[in-house]
Design a protein around this motif. Structure first.
Motif, PDB file in Angstrom:
ATOM      1  N   GLU A   1     -63.063  40.718  50.398  1.00 43.94           N
ATOM      2  CA  GLU A   1     -62.787  39.346  50.806  1.00 43.94           C
ATOM      3  C   GLU A   1     -62.866  39.216  52.320  1.00 43.94           C
ATOM      4  O   GLU A   1     -62.461  40.117  53.052  1.00 43.94           O
ATOM      5  CB  GLU A   1     -61.389  38.919  50.329  1.00 43.94           C
TER       6      GLU A   1
ATOM      7  N   LYS B   1     -50.453  32.219  49.840  1.00 40.22           N
ATOM      8  CA  LYS B   1     -50.532  32.957  48.578  1.00 40.22           C
ATOM      9  C   LYS B   1     -51.046  34.373  48.801  1.00 40.22           C
ATOM     10  O   LYS B   1     -50.598  35.322  48.145  1.00 40.22           O
ATOM     11  CB  LYS B   1     -51.448  32.211  47.595  1.00 40.22           C
ATOM     12  N   ARG B   2     -51.974  34.535  49.742  1.00 42.32           N
ATOM     13  CA  ARG B   2     -52.547  35.853  50.025  1.00 42.32           C
ATOM     14  C   ARG B   2     -51.695  36.671  51.006  1.00 42.32           C
ATOM     15  O   ARG B   2     -52.034  37.811  51.319  1.00 42.32           O
ATOM     16  CB  ARG B   2     -53.958  35.688  50.602  1.00 42.32           C
TER      17      ARG B   2
END
Length: 209
Positions: free
Chosen positions: A143, A202-203
Motif C-alpha cells: 500500500e 482506520k489504518r
C-alpha cells in the motif's frame, strides 16, 4: 563507570513521579532534571547535558515533543528516547524524523524502559515491538504510504483546520496544501477530506479526531 544522566520531559506531574520511582532503583541511572514543556526541555538539555532525554510528545501549550527532540538532537548531544501513549504513523514518523533514538510506549514494563535507556545511551536504537512492527509494515506493505509532510497536513485536516489555516501553520502556500491533499486522496483511494481522515484513522496513520 559514570552513571547514565537522564532528563525527564513530561507535562504530567504524576507521570514524572512514576518515572522517578522506576528509575530510582537502578544504580547506573542518575536523574539530573525534569521539565514540563518542550521549551523547558530544550533549555534543560542545553544546561544539564544529559546522556538520555525521556521525551513525551504531547506537552500542552508550546512546542510538540517532536520539535523539542529536533532542537535537542545535535552531534555529540543527548540521545532522545520518546516515551508516549501514541503509536500512530504520524507520531512515530515525526519523532524518528526529528532524530529520536528510540520510541517506547508508556505501558512498557519497567525492565523494557531500563533496557531502552541503556540502549539509547550506547547509541543503539530502542523501539517498542508494536512500533517496530508498524515501521516494518510501512516498508513491506504494497500500500502507498503517506510522507511525513502529508501525515502532518492530514493531521491538521483531522483537527478541523482549513487549507488557509494549514498553510499558515506549516508556512506553505495554499496551492501546496491542496497539492498535498490531492496526493493524500490518491494514495488513500478517497475523494474528500472527511473520507481521508476516516481512512487514515482506520489504518492507524493518524489519531482519532
Amino acid at each position: 563507570m559514570a552513571p547514565i544522566r537522564i532528563l525527564l520531559v513530561d507535562d504530567h506531574p504524576v507521570v514524572r513521579s512514576g518515572l522517578r520511582a522506576m528509575l530510582a532503583g537502578q544504580p547506573d541511572f542518575e536523574l539530573v532534571g525534569e521539565a514540563a514543556t518542550g521549551e523547558e526541555g530544550v533549555e534543560a538539555a542545553r544546561e544539564l547535558a544529559p546522556d538520555v532525554v525521556l521525551m513525551d510528545l504531547q506537552l500542552g501549550p508550546g512546542i510538540h515533543g517532536s520539535e523539542a527532540t529536533r532542537q535537542i538532537v545535535t552531534p555529540g548531544g543527548p540521545r532522545v528516547l520518546v516515551l508516549t501513549t501514541f503509536d500512530t504513523d504520524a507520531d512515530i514518523v515525526a519523532a524518528i524524523e526529528a532524530g529520536a533514538t528510540g520510541y517506547l510506549l508508556k505501558d512498557a514494563p519497567s525492565d523494557d524502559l531500563h533496557a531502552a535507556i541503556r540502549s539509547a545511551a550506547s547509541g543503539a536504537s530502542a523501539l517498542a515491538p508494536s512500533v517496530a512492527s508498524r515501521l516494518l509494515g510501512r516498508v513491506r506493505t504494497g500500500e502507498p504510504t503517506l510522507s511525513p509532510r502529508e501525515l502532518e497536513v492530514l493531521g491538521h485536516v483531522a483537527a478541523g483546520l482549513s487549507n488557509r489555516q494549514i498553510s499558515r501553520r506549516l508556512f506553505l502556500s495554499e496551492t501546496t496544501v491542496k497539492t498535498h491533499l490531492v496526493h493524500i486522496y490518491t494514495k488513500l483511494g478517497v475523494d474528500s477530506r472527511t473520507a481521508a481522515v476516516a481512512a487514515a484513522t482506520k489504518r492507524g496513520l493518524i489519531r482519532s479526531p
